[in-house]
Design a protein around this motif. Structure first.
Motif, PDB file in Angstrom:
ATOM      1  N   SER A   1      -7.760   9.217  -3.335  1.00 51.05           N
ATOM      2  CA  SER A   1      -7.634   8.297  -2.209  1.00 51.05           C
ATOM      3  C   SER A   1      -6.779   7.100  -2.573  1.00 51.05           C
ATOM      4  O   SER A   1      -6.669   6.720  -3.743  1.00 51.05           O
TER       5      SER A   1
ATOM      6  N   SER B   1      -7.061   8.562   2.840  1.00 43.33           N
ATOM      7  CA  SER B   1      -7.078   7.113   2.639  1.00 43.33           C
ATOM      8  C   SER B   1      -8.408   6.682   2.027  1.00 43.33           C
ATOM      9  O   SER B   1      -9.409   7.411   2.066  1.00 43.33           O
TER      10      SER B   1
ATOM     11  N   GLU C   1      -2.915   2.057   8.591  1.00 36.73           N
ATOM     12  CA  GLU C   1      -3.757   2.671   9.614  1.00 36.73           C
ATOM     13  C   GLU C   1      -3.810   1.850  10.898  1.00 36.73           C
ATOM     14  O   GLU C   1      -4.160   2.387  11.959  1.00 36.73           O
TER      15      GLU C   1
ATOM     16  N   GLN D   1       0.828  -1.205   0.000  1.00 42.42           N
ATOM     17  CA  GLN D   1       0.000   0.000   0.000  1.00 42.42           C
ATOM     18  C   GLN D   1       0.865   1.259   0.000  1.00 42.42           C
ATOM     19  O   GLN D   1       0.531   2.257  -0.659  1.00 42.42           O
TER      20      GLN D   1
ATOM     21  N   LEU E   1      -5.063   2.345   2.532  1.00 43.53           N
ATOM     22  CA  LEU E   1      -3.988   2.365   3.536  1.00 43.53           C
ATOM     23  C   LEU E   1      -4.406   1.674   4.828  1.00 43.53           C
ATOM     24  O   LEU E   1      -3.835   1.946   5.888  1.00 43.53           O
TER      25      LEU E   1
ATOM     26  N   SER F   1      -2.766   7.878   9.355  1.00 48.55           N
ATOM     27  CA  SER F   1      -3.277   7.636   8.007  1.00 48.55           C
ATOM     28  C   SER F   1      -2.444   8.420   6.995  1.00 48.55           C
ATOM     29  O   SER F   1      -1.255   8.654   7.212  1.00 48.55           O
ATOM     30  N   LEU F   2      -3.068   8.825   5.901  1.00 53.89           N
ATOM     31  CA  LEU F   2      -2.306   9.305   4.755  1.00 53.89           C
ATOM     32  C   LEU F   2      -1.495  10.559   5.060  1.00 53.89           C
ATOM     33  O   LEU F   2      -0.310  10.639   4.715  1.00 53.89           O
TER      34      LEU F   2
ATOM     35  N   LEU G   1       0.999   4.391  -2.612  1.00 53.38           N
ATOM     36  CA  LEU G   1       0.882   5.780  -2.189  1.00 53.38           C
ATOM     37  C   LEU G   1       1.996   6.623  -2.817  1.00 53.38           C
ATOM     38  O   LEU G   1       1.725   7.692  -3.387  1.00 53.38           O
TER      39      LEU G   1
END
Length: 302
Positions: A281, A257, A288, A62, A284, A293-294, A66
């Motif tokens: 988005s 996310s 998490e 993931q 994630l 998160s992001l 990203l």
């Protein structure tokens, strides 16, 4: 100006021009190598899952996606993680930048203090980019950078949520290091560990606010009023899904996310769209599990 009085702060903020860079010119991330539960961090991060929920392979996959997606918008550099620093996947708490300066934070937990001593990241800023280093890591006051601090970069405003990870002196030191014009200090709700989980300021023109994260309900309302009509006031469900942990890495996108995007209500998505932001988005959920998160994954280079 550093104040705890919202009326004083927003009266001054209204006089400030949005004449600074609102979004970063590049980003950096730290890969989740050695991804596992950090027991020390779990003592004051209620968002963290149990050890059984950590899936290192899924987190790596993931995280790669990203970085790939972000790199389509702006240069995104990756540094390797380590089993010795399991929280390093959230580098924005340890390293930050402001106009030719790199700031090194003072982390509360020893497991995270190891991150701030990384010579490769320090030398990237000093030797490669030629940035001056402001090192807060060895002073006594917790100052977890853009975890504790949410900025309106365009106006030079700082929003400091005080907790065990940032005290008033730590906030003062960060205010100075980031070259802020005005900063508002407030208490987070007991159990909240970072401001960036409950507040985001997007490119200086919109706000995402989770009111349950603030000890004084007047603070999130004042923030929302200042950025109205481009203010999203999150429900408890949106808050729990990390909608507040979003970021604008460009003037026309807001990133969160997949879990957060799924929880974002249609009316709130409309508010962001009306403010000129497309919602992007990335899945994630594996990351998490570590309680962030992001936005926590993205270090910004200004």
């Amino acid at each position: 100006m550093i104040t705890r009085t919202p009326t004083e702060f927003f009266r001054h903020a209204a006089t400030l021009a949005a004449d600074r860079s609102a979004t970063a010119k590049a980003a950096f991330v730290v890969t989740p190598l050695g991804f596992r539960l950090a027991e020390q961090s779990a003592t004051d991060n209620t968002y963290m899952a149990g050890a059984e929920a950590f899936d290192a392979d899924a987190a790596l996959a993931q995280h790669r996606e990203l970085q790939r997606r972000l790199s389509l918008i702006l240069p995104t550099i990756a540094f390797p993680g380590s089993a010795e620093t399991p929280d390093a996947v959230f580098p924005n708490n340890a390293f930050g930048t402001a106009c030719g300066t790199a700031i090194v934070g003072r982390m509360r937990h020893e497991v995270r203090q190891r991150e701030t001593q990384r010579t490769d990241i320090r030398r990237f800023f000093s030797d490669v980019l030629g940035y001056d280093i402001v090192d807060l890591s060895l002073q006594d006051h917790p100052a977890e950078l853009t975890g504790a601090l949410v900025m309106d970069r365009a106006r030079g405003l700082g929003f400091f949520g005080l907790s065990e990870r940032c005290d008033e002196e730590g906030a003062r030191l960060m205010h100075q290091a980031f070259g802020l014009r005005a900063s508002l200090l407030f208490d987070l709700t007991p159990g909240e560990y970072h401001t960036n989980v409950v507040l985001a300021i997007l490119a200086g023109r919109a706000a995402v606010v989770c009111p349950n994260g603030f000890a004084d309900p007047a603070i999130p309302q004042a923030i929302a009023d200042f950025y109205a009509p481009s203010a999203v006031i999150c429900s408890a469900e949106e808050h729990a899904a990390f909608v507040g942990n979003c970021i604008s890495v460009s003037s026309d996108t807001v990133w969160m996310s997949q879990r957060a995007a799924d929880a974002l209500s249609a009316p709130h998505r409309d508010v962001l769209n009306a403010a000129g932001f497309k919602v992007e988005s990335v899945a994630l959920d594996a990351i998490e599990a570590a309680g962030g998160s992001l936005r926590c994954c993205v270090g910004e280079i200004f």
